[in-house]
Design a protein around this motif. Sequence first.
Motif, PDB file in Angstrom:
ATOM      1  N   LEU A 198       0.861  -1.191   0.000  1.00  0.00           N
ATOM      2  CA  LEU A 198       0.000   0.000   0.000  1.00  0.00           C
ATOM      3  C   LEU A 198       0.895   1.238   0.000  1.00  0.00           C
ATOM      4  O   LEU A 198       1.711   1.419   0.905  1.00  0.00           O
ATOM      5  N   SER A 199       0.745   2.072  -1.036  1.00  0.00           N
ATOM      6  CA  SER A 199       1.478   3.357  -1.070  1.00  0.00           C
ATOM      7  C   SER A 199       0.466   4.464  -0.800  1.00  0.00           C
ATOM      8  O   SER A 199       0.154   4.759   0.344  1.00  0.00           O
TER       9      SER A 199
ATOM     10  N   GLY B 213      -1.653   9.941  -4.140  1.00  0.00           N
ATOM     11  CA  GLY B 213      -1.062   8.998  -5.099  1.00  0.00           C
ATOM     12  C   GLY B 213       0.431   9.232  -5.260  1.00  0.00           C
ATOM     13  O   GLY B 213       0.912  10.367  -5.167  1.00  0.00           O
ATOM     14  N   THR B 214       1.175   8.156  -5.501  1.00  0.00           N
ATOM     15  CA  THR B 214       2.633   8.232  -5.595  1.00  0.00           C
ATOM     16  C   THR B 214       3.105   7.781  -6.976  1.00  0.00           C
ATOM     17  O   THR B 214       2.408   7.015  -7.666  1.00  0.00           O
TER      18      THR B 214
HETATM   19  C1  LIG Z   1     -11.034   8.666  -9.494  1.00  0.00           C
HETATM   20  C2  LIG Z   1      -9.613   8.335  -9.866  1.00  0.00           C
HETATM   21  C3  LIG Z   1      -9.095   8.882 -11.025  1.00  0.00           C
HETATM   22  C4  LIG Z   1      -7.780   8.589 -11.390  1.00  0.00           C
HETATM   23  N1  LIG Z   1      -7.306   9.142 -12.546  1.00  0.00           N
HETATM   24  C5  LIG Z   1      -6.041   8.856 -12.925  1.00  0.00           C
HETATM   25  C6  LIG Z   1      -5.496   9.397 -14.137  1.00  0.00           C
HETATM   26  O1  LIG Z   1      -6.126  10.159 -14.876  1.00  0.00           O
HETATM   27  N2  LIG Z   1      -4.236   9.036 -14.481  1.00  0.00           N
HETATM   28  C7  LIG Z   1      -3.487   8.200 -13.694  1.00  0.00           C
HETATM   29  O2  LIG Z   1      -2.352   7.904 -14.050  1.00  0.00           O
HETATM   30  N3  LIG Z   1      -3.950   7.710 -12.539  1.00  0.00           N
HETATM   31  C8  LIG Z   1      -5.204   8.017 -12.140  1.00  0.00           C
HETATM   32  N4  LIG Z   1      -5.668   7.491 -10.965  1.00  0.00           N
HETATM   33  C9  LIG Z   1      -4.787   6.608 -10.166  1.00  0.00           C
HETATM   34  C10 LIG Z   1      -3.893   7.414  -9.230  1.00  0.00           C
HETATM   35  O3  LIG Z   1      -2.968   8.189  -9.974  1.00  0.00           O
HETATM   36  C11 LIG Z   1      -3.102   6.476  -8.270  1.00  0.00           C
HETATM   37  O4  LIG Z   1      -2.590   7.273  -7.289  1.00  0.00           O
HETATM   38  C12 LIG Z   1      -1.934   5.713  -8.814  1.00  0.00           C
HETATM   39  O5  LIG Z   1      -2.276   4.970  -9.941  1.00  0.00           O
HETATM   40  C13 LIG Z   1      -1.424   4.697  -7.790  1.00  0.00           C
HETATM   41  O6  LIG Z   1      -0.646   5.315  -6.848  1.00  0.00           O
HETATM   42  P1  LIG Z   1      -0.834   4.988  -5.313  1.00  0.00           P
HETATM   43  O7  LIG Z   1       0.386   5.516  -4.622  1.00  0.00           O
HETATM   44  O8  LIG Z   1      -2.137   5.455  -4.827  1.00  0.00           O
HETATM   45  O9  LIG Z   1      -0.720   3.373  -5.323  1.00  0.00           O
HETATM   46  P2  LIG Z   1      -1.566   2.298  -4.533  1.00  0.00           P
HETATM   47  O10 LIG Z   1      -3.009   2.455  -4.830  1.00  0.00           O
HETATM   48  O11 LIG Z   1      -1.155   2.283  -3.099  1.00  0.00           O
HETATM   49  O12 LIG Z   1      -0.994   0.972  -5.233  1.00  0.00           O
HETATM   50  C14 LIG Z   1      -1.306   0.682  -6.581  1.00  0.00           C
HETATM   51  C15 LIG Z   1      -0.710  -0.696  -6.931  1.00  0.00           C
HETATM   52  O13 LIG Z   1       0.709  -0.649  -6.974  1.00  0.00           O
HETATM   53  C16 LIG Z   1       1.292  -1.492  -5.967  1.00  0.00           C
HETATM   54  N5  LIG Z   1       2.388  -0.708  -5.384  1.00  0.00           N
HETATM   55  C17 LIG Z   1       2.282   0.542  -4.873  1.00  0.00           C
HETATM   56  N6  LIG Z   1       3.494   1.012  -4.546  1.00  0.00           N
HETATM   57  C18 LIG Z   1       4.379   0.033  -4.844  1.00  0.00           C
HETATM   58  C19 LIG Z   1       5.799  -0.068  -4.718  1.00  0.00           C
HETATM   59  N7  LIG Z   1       6.550   0.953  -4.256  1.00  0.00           N
HETATM   60  N8  LIG Z   1       6.399  -1.221  -5.121  1.00  0.00           N
HETATM   61  C20 LIG Z   1       5.633  -2.259  -5.596  1.00  0.00           C
HETATM   62  N9  LIG Z   1       4.304  -2.216  -5.750  1.00  0.00           N
HETATM   63  C21 LIG Z   1       3.681  -1.068  -5.375  1.00  0.00           C
HETATM   64  C22 LIG Z   1       0.178  -1.791  -4.990  1.00  0.00           C
HETATM   65  O14 LIG Z   1       0.369  -3.028  -4.340  1.00  0.00           O
HETATM   66  C23 LIG Z   1      -1.031  -1.788  -5.905  1.00  0.00           C
HETATM   67  O15 LIG Z   1      -1.124  -3.029  -6.572  1.00  0.00           O
HETATM   68  C24 LIG Z   1      -6.970   7.757 -10.559  1.00  0.00           C
HETATM   69  C25 LIG Z   1      -7.486   7.235  -9.376  1.00  0.00           C
HETATM   70  C26 LIG Z   1      -8.801   7.509  -9.025  1.00  0.00           C
HETATM   71  C27 LIG Z   1      -9.331   6.940  -7.759  1.00  0.00           C
END
Ligand SMILES: Cc1cc2nc3c(=O)[nH]c(=O)nc-3n(C[C@H](O)[C@H](O)[C@H](O)COP(=O)(O)OP(=O)(O)OC[C@H]3O[C@@H](n4cnc5c(N)ncnc54)[C@H](O)[C@@H]3O)c2cc1C
Length: 292
Positions: free
Chosen positions: A31-32, A110-111
């Motif tokens: 979870l990031s 998001g990261t």
């Molecule tokens: C309504 C909505 C709209 C969005 N629109 C867009 C958009 O237009 N464009 C876009 O690019 N994104 C979009 N996103 C996604 C957003 O950018 C996320 O933040 C991003 O895709 C994932 O980052 P996170 O840090 O939240 O990862 P998480 O949700 O924590 O993890 C995502 C996945 O990656 C894995 N993971 C996370 N970190 C690591 C790590 N360091 N090493 C290995 N595995 C890892 C996790 O286990 C999981 O499977 C949207 C999300 C939502 C809810």
Amino acid sequence: MKASAFAYARATSVVNALELLAAHGDKARILSGGQSLMPAMNLRLISPELIVDIGELAELRGIAVKGDILTIGALTRHVELLKSPEIAAHAPLLADAIAHVAHPAIRNRGTIGGSLAHADPASELPACVVALGATIIVRGPRDERRVAAKEFFTGIYETALSPQELLVAIELPVARKDSSHFFHEFARRHGDYAIVGLASQALIRADRFTELRLGFFAVGDRPLLAEAAGKLVNVTVTPAVLSEASSALGEELDPQEDQQASPAMRRHLAKVLLVRCVSTLLSRSDLAGAIA
Ligand SMILES: Cc1cc2nc3c(=O)[nH]c(=O)nc-3n(C[C@H](O)[C@H](O)[C@H](O)COP(=O)(O)OP(=O)(O)OC[C@H]3O[C@@H](n4cnc5c(N)ncnc54)[C@H](O)[C@@H]3O)c2cc1C
């Protein structure tokens, strides 16, 4: 809908996170920022038994420039990239692209590591790191390995990461002072996932491209570093040359059908982006009509 029951562990270090992954294998998920993981769990698209929260690991956060390499920690949030003077100066393509990623509330959590590991083919950042020739730094139970961004994405939501590995950082070559970039995407509303997008980085000398990297997204199962770019490098770009490159691009694409667009529409929009990109970067309005 709510997620299935799961256990939660807050990692105290990268080593601790790797130990937890080694012990639980593909039953665990990192979870990031949770902006993709939590919706997927709530929709029960995935049901991990253990969540390993790395959110407190300061060692995975931050942006640093050393010589001609820009290093971004995996936990660096979209909003931090957007506001970073280092990113604006040394990776302006990334700054332009992040403004299109979702909305402020999502960018606040998001990261970059989460976005790359999630590997949504319609996502902006995977295409950027491919266009920028980035290296993804991955830590596993025994060692660290470096994966070229172009090799990292292997399919829809699939990467070169194994369940026991952690994406720890991204390295980018610092943008040369004489480089140019182009970013544009077609989306129904600003912040939506793209229907088709293009992230590009170029070097131009005497009105010709000496280097051109075209990273398309939402045109297949992973970001595409288009080989059609080769047709535009070290030549005088005429409408005929651009039209030939546009046909070559059409051959390379393998767009998916979904509620947003048909494959034919995606192929057409990708060609429109190619022409806009080339005419913008070369400041040549006479090229604007050259779609094969
Ligand atoms: C309504 C909505 C709209 C969005 N629109 C867009 C958009 O237009 N464009 C876009 O690019 N994104 C979009 N996103 C996604 C957003 O950018 C996320 O933040 C991003 O895709 C994932 O980052 P996170 O840090 O939240 O990862 P998480 O949700 O924590 O993890 C995502 C996945 O990656 C894995 N993971 C996370 N970190 C690591 C790590 N360091 N090493 C290995 N595995 C890892 C996790 O286990 C999981 O499977 C949207 C999300 C939502 C809810």
